[in-house]
Design a protein around this motif. Structure first.
Motif, short mmCIF file in Angstrom:
data_model
loop_
_atom_site.label_atom_id
_atom_site.label_comp_id
_atom_site.label_asym_id
_atom_site.label_seq_id
_atom_site.Cartn_x
_atom_site.Cartn_y
_atom_site.Cartn_z
N ALA A 171 33.60 -0.60 35.92
CA ALA A 171 32.73 0.34 36.63
C ALA A 171 32.58 0.00 38.11
N VAL A 172 32.32 -1.28 38.40
CA VAL A 172 32.03 -1.67 39.79
C VAL A 172 33.32 -1.95 40.57
N TRP A 173 34.22 -2.71 39.98
CA TRP A 173 35.43 -3.11 40.69
C TRP A 173 36.50 -2.02 40.68
N LEU A 174 36.87 -1.53 39.48
CA LEU A 174 37.95 -0.55 39.38
C LEU A 174 37.48 0.89 39.56
N HIS A 175 36.19 1.14 39.38
CA HIS A 175 35.61 2.49 39.52
C HIS A 175 36.25 3.49 38.55
N TRP A 176 36.61 3.03 37.37
CA TRP A 176 37.21 3.93 36.39
C TRP A 176 36.16 4.66 35.56
N LEU A 177 35.06 4.01 35.31
CA LEU A 177 34.07 4.55 34.38
C LEU A 177 32.67 4.38 34.95
N PRO A 178 31.72 5.20 34.51
CA PRO A 178 30.33 5.03 34.95
C PRO A 178 29.73 3.75 34.36
N PRO A 179 28.92 3.04 35.15
CA PRO A 179 28.36 1.77 34.65
C PRO A 179 27.30 1.95 33.59
N SER A 180 26.61 3.07 33.60
CA SER A 180 25.52 3.29 32.64
C SER A 180 25.17 4.76 32.61
N GLY A 181 24.22 5.10 31.75
CA GLY A 181 23.77 6.48 31.64
C GLY A 181 24.47 7.23 30.53
N TYR A 182 23.90 8.36 30.19
CA TYR A 182 24.44 9.20 29.11
C TYR A 182 24.35 10.65 29.51
N VAL A 183 25.45 11.36 29.35
CA VAL A 183 25.50 12.80 29.65
C VAL A 183 25.62 13.55 28.33
N PRO A 184 24.69 14.46 28.03
CA PRO A 184 24.79 15.21 26.77
C PRO A 184 26.09 15.99 26.66
N LEU A 185 26.57 16.13 25.45
CA LEU A 185 27.83 16.84 25.21
C LEU A 185 27.76 18.28 25.70
N ALA A 186 26.61 18.91 25.51
CA ALA A 186 26.47 20.31 25.91
C ALA A 186 26.53 20.48 27.42
N SER A 187 26.15 19.46 28.17
CA SER A 187 26.15 19.56 29.64
C SER A 187 27.55 19.47 30.22
N SER A 188 28.31 18.50 29.73
CA SER A 188 29.67 18.31 30.23
C SER A 188 30.45 17.45 29.23
N PRO A 189 31.36 18.03 28.46
CA PRO A 189 32.14 17.25 27.49
C PRO A 189 32.91 16.10 28.13
N ASN A 190 33.48 16.31 29.33
CA ASN A 190 34.24 15.26 29.99
C ASN A 190 33.35 14.09 30.39
N LYS A 191 32.22 14.40 31.02
CA LYS A 191 31.30 13.33 31.44
C LYS A 191 30.67 12.65 30.23
N TRP A 192 30.43 13.43 29.16
CA TRP A 192 29.91 12.84 27.92
C TRP A 192 30.89 11.80 27.38
N ALA A 193 32.17 12.14 27.35
CA ALA A 193 33.18 11.22 26.84
C ALA A 193 33.28 9.98 27.74
N LEU A 194 33.28 10.18 29.06
CA LEU A 194 33.38 9.05 29.97
C LEU A 194 32.17 8.12 29.86
N SER A 195 30.99 8.69 29.65
CA SER A 195 29.78 7.87 29.56
C SER A 195 29.75 7.00 28.30
N LEU A 196 30.60 7.34 27.32
CA LEU A 196 30.61 6.60 26.06
C LEU A 196 31.77 5.61 25.94
N VAL A 197 32.71 5.65 26.88
CA VAL A 197 33.90 4.79 26.76
C VAL A 197 33.53 3.32 26.72
N LEU A 198 32.80 2.84 27.73
CA LEU A 198 32.43 1.43 27.78
C LEU A 198 31.53 1.02 26.62
#
Length: 329
Positions: A171-198
């Motif tokens: 998250a900090v060095w490579l900037h691939w993924l968000p460091p924290s937080g959760y985006v509901p699936l209904a708001s944005s499927p892509n951001k929801w998936a990214l928020s759950l990777v780590l």
């Protein structure tokens, strides 16, 4: 997972399956009461309470006593528990002593993130670990050694330590993924998936090695059986034998270990959700515990227990369907 005693039995029918379900429910009901009472007792015996949290350190003893009486915290522990059980049996889990919010409403709002986290982690574990285990059983060598190493690392390194290393790197060095937080699936499927990777990766890492290792052990045991030797002698393709026969015969121990892993995943969400700021049941439990919010903590504990009981019942049914000659007592 509930202990099993295996015995030979004719093919399971609807009646036998119903008996298994009823037996599981008969065990689960006392378990729910036991877990809720122990939670109630332990929280009641810890220093501090919700009245002090609400009023703060500047409150006078009379103010604290009045609020405790209003909240019912001045009653004997057993009376408080029986009052809670009576309401819970009527479908009312009470209200938060701190915010006044309905416990059921708060749990419903937090349930989605936790189920998303554990559900995706479980799917990832099965999809990655089972093929790895089967492949290593056939090839052995470096792949088997690598799986043993991952399994050892997964047991030795706690999930939260792995998470604390993953956040700075990805998250900090490579900037691939968000460091924290959760985006509901209904708001944005892509951001929801990214928020759950780590969170999913840190939660599933150790379990992948464990399930892969157990899959390999079960597959090796089946591959050394006389049945597989006959299949090879008859000229059946190795891939066909592995995926059609070895995997099916190995499914019983894999499912058994998977049940244990799922229970472990739910317990690990308490820290993982806190580290990644995911608004799930684990974080709600930590918050309620620190505030002495007994109704909220009881509600979360009972829901966690109920989810685990349901998962074990589903796995028992799958277990019986995969191997109809097995029944449980």
């Amino acid at each position: 997972m509930l202990s099993r005693q295996i015995r030979e039995h004719p093919l399971l029918g609807g009646k036998e399956l119903l008996v298994i379900l009823l037996r599981r429910l008969a065990v689960s009901i006392p378990l729910l009461f036991a877990v809720s009472f122990l939670t109630f007792l332990l929280v009641s015996l810890t220093p501090g309470d919700a009245a002090y949290t609400v009023l703060g350190s500047s409150a006078t003893p009379d103010q604290l006593a009045a609020l405790r009486q209003q909240m019912g915290l001045d009653q004997p522990i057993l009376v408080q528990y029986l009052n809670w059980v009576t309401s819970a049996l009527q479908g009312n889990l009470g209200h938060s002593l701190i915010t006044g919010q309905s416990v059921s409403e708060a749990i419903f709002q937090r349930l989605g993130p936790t189920l998303s986290l554990v559900g995706i982690a479980t799917v990832a574990i099965v999809v990655i670990a089972v093929p790895l285990g089967l492949t290593s059983a056939v090839r052995g060598g470096r792949l088997a050694t690598s799986i043993d190493t991952i399994s050892f690392a997964g047991v030795a390194v706690p999930n939260f330590i792995l998470a604390l290393f993953a956040i700075p790197v990805f998250a900090v060095w490579l900037h691939w993924l968000p460091p924290s937080g959760y985006v509901p699936l209904a708001s944005s499927p892509n951001k929801w998936a990214l928020s759950l990777v780590l969170p999913v990766a840190t939660l599933a890492f150790g379990a992948v090695g464990i399930i892969a290792k157990q899959t390999r052990a079960a597959a090796e045991d089946v591959m050394s059986s006389e049945f597989v030797t006959v299949q090879r002698a008859n000229g059946y393709a190795r891939q066909s034998i592995i995926w059609k026969h070895v995997l099916k015969a190995s499914a019983v121990p894999i499912i058994a270990y998977l049940g244990v892993v799922i229970v472990t995943l739910f317990s690990a969400t308490v820290l993982i959700e806190t580290i990644f700021a995911i608004p799930g049941l684990g974080g709600l439990a930590v918050q309620a515990s620190s505030q002495g919010d007994l109704p909220m903590l009881l509600g979360v504990t009972v829901v966690f227990t109920l989810i685990i009981v349901l998962i074990n019942i589903v796995l028992d049914v799958v277990y019986a369907l995969v191997n109809p000659k097995v029944t449980f007592r």
